[in-house]
Design a protein around this motif. Structure first.
Motif, short mmCIF file in Angstrom:
data_model
loop_
_atom_site.label_atom_id
_atom_site.label_comp_id
_atom_site.label_asym_id
_atom_site.label_seq_id
_atom_site.Cartn_x
_atom_site.Cartn_y
_atom_site.Cartn_z
N ALA A 142 9.48 62.02 18.71
CA ALA A 142 10.24 60.81 19.01
C ALA A 142 10.92 60.95 20.37
O ALA A 142 11.34 62.04 20.75
N SER A 143 11.03 59.82 21.08
CA SER A 143 11.62 59.84 22.42
C SER A 143 13.01 59.23 22.49
O SER A 143 13.73 59.44 23.47
N GLY A 144 13.39 58.45 21.49
CA GLY A 144 14.62 57.67 21.62
C GLY A 144 15.57 57.78 20.45
O GLY A 144 15.90 58.86 19.97
N ASN A 145 15.97 56.61 19.96
CA ASN A 145 16.99 56.53 18.92
C ASN A 145 16.55 57.17 17.60
O ASN A 145 17.36 57.70 16.85
N GLY A 146 15.27 57.08 17.31
CA GLY A 146 14.75 57.76 16.13
C GLY A 146 14.92 57.02 14.82
O GLY A 146 14.97 57.64 13.76
N THR A 147 14.99 55.68 14.86
CA THR A 147 15.14 54.95 13.59
C THR A 147 13.86 55.03 12.75
O THR A 147 13.93 55.08 11.52
N ASP A 148 12.69 55.06 13.40
CA ASP A 148 11.44 55.25 12.65
C ASP A 148 11.40 56.66 12.04
O ASP A 148 10.95 56.84 10.91
N PHE A 149 11.87 57.63 12.78
CA PHE A 149 12.00 59.01 12.29
C PHE A 149 12.90 59.03 11.06
O PHE A 149 12.57 59.64 10.04
N GLN A 150 14.01 58.30 11.14
CA GLN A 150 14.95 58.24 10.01
C GLN A 150 14.29 57.62 8.78
O GLN A 150 14.55 58.04 7.65
N SER A 151 13.44 56.63 9.00
CA SER A 151 12.77 55.98 7.86
C SER A 151 11.86 56.97 7.13
O SER A 151 11.70 56.89 5.91
N ILE A 152 11.28 57.92 7.86
CA ILE A 152 10.45 58.95 7.22
C ILE A 152 11.33 59.95 6.48
O ILE A 152 11.02 60.35 5.35
N ILE A 153 12.43 60.36 7.12
CA ILE A 153 13.39 61.26 6.46
C ILE A 153 13.83 60.66 5.13
O ILE A 153 13.82 61.33 4.09
N ASP A 154 14.22 59.39 5.17
CA ASP A 154 14.71 58.71 3.96
C ASP A 154 13.62 58.62 2.90
O ASP A 154 13.89 58.78 1.70
N GLY A 155 12.38 58.36 3.34
CA GLY A 155 11.26 58.27 2.41
C GLY A 155 10.99 59.58 1.70
O GLY A 155 10.66 59.62 0.51
N ILE A 156 11.14 60.68 2.43
CA ILE A 156 10.93 62.01 1.84
C ILE A 156 12.08 62.35 0.88
O ILE A 156 11.86 62.83 -0.23
N LYS A 157 13.31 62.06 1.32
CA LYS A 157 14.48 62.37 0.47
C LYS A 157 14.44 61.62 -0.86
O LYS A 157 14.86 62.14 -1.89
N SER A 158 13.93 60.39 -0.82
CA SER A 158 13.90 59.56 -2.04
C SER A 158 12.73 59.92 -2.95
O SER A 158 12.66 59.44 -4.09
#
Length: 202
Positions: A7-23
């Protein structure tokens, strides 16, 4: 499945993957994050979630950037790579080694408004200027070209007469946060089969 996210920026797409894994929605783990930009907020998201991260600043490294990037990817040795708002086009060495194992999200309906120069708000400015009635986002496998790999998923949103590049960007980002985790889920479950330019969900 061990994933490397870039990721190059804010990372909201990255966060969506983190959240998907956590759930438990995505059956995978994030082995590491690589960013090509110092100070990218995605790096903080990685730290906040105890995910190892590496910053390989493209502006500073210039000529040696791709050598360092390839070395880092080889050391992590992931099962798959997710480009979650990664602006840099990957070098052929990485693309060839991870054929049909690199997923990218692009904020338009490919093949429209994609390729060199079409990233971030530039995409949505072009959408408004052209006057299209619909836009959206695309998740695709990465090949040697820019946004030219086989398409995995697409989702559409209507462009209203009073929309601006910023309002379109907000609409598309909401789609991305749903579509990218779904694509990663399918990939992690081995449910994506590539046949030529087509990706079949099995």
């Amino acid at each position: 499945m061990r994933l490397l996210v870039m990721a190059s920026g804010n990372g909201t797409d990255f966060q969506s993957i983190i959240d998907g894994i956590k759930s438990g929605y995505i059956n995978a783990e994030i082995a590491a994050l690589i960013s090509d930009k110092e100070g990218a907020y995605a790096l903080k998201r990685a730290a906040d979630n105890n995910i190892p991260s590496i910053c390989i600043p493209k502006k500073k490294l210039k000529g040696s950037f791709y050598k360092e990037l390839t070395k880092a990817v080889d050391e992590i040795n992931p099962d798959g790579i997710v480009l979650a708002g990664f602006i840099t086009i990957l070098n052929e060495e990485i693309v060839n080694k991870y054929q049909n194992k690199i997923i990218n999200i692009h904020p338009s309906l490919i093949p429209s408004f994609c390729g060199k120069g079409y990233y971030g708000i530039n995409v949505h400015k072009a959408v408004i200027e052209y006057g299209v009635k619909y836009t959206g986002c695309t998740v695709h496998f990465v090949d040697a070209g820019a946004d030219t790999g086989p398409i995995i998923l697409q989702e559409v949103v209507k462009v209203e007469d009073n929309d601006t590049p910023e309002t379109v960007a907000d609409k598309v980002l909401k789609l991305e946060h749903r579509l990218l985790p779904y694509a990663v889920k399918l990939f992690a479950e081995g449910r994506l089969k590539v046949e030529g330019r087509k990706v079949i969900i099995i």
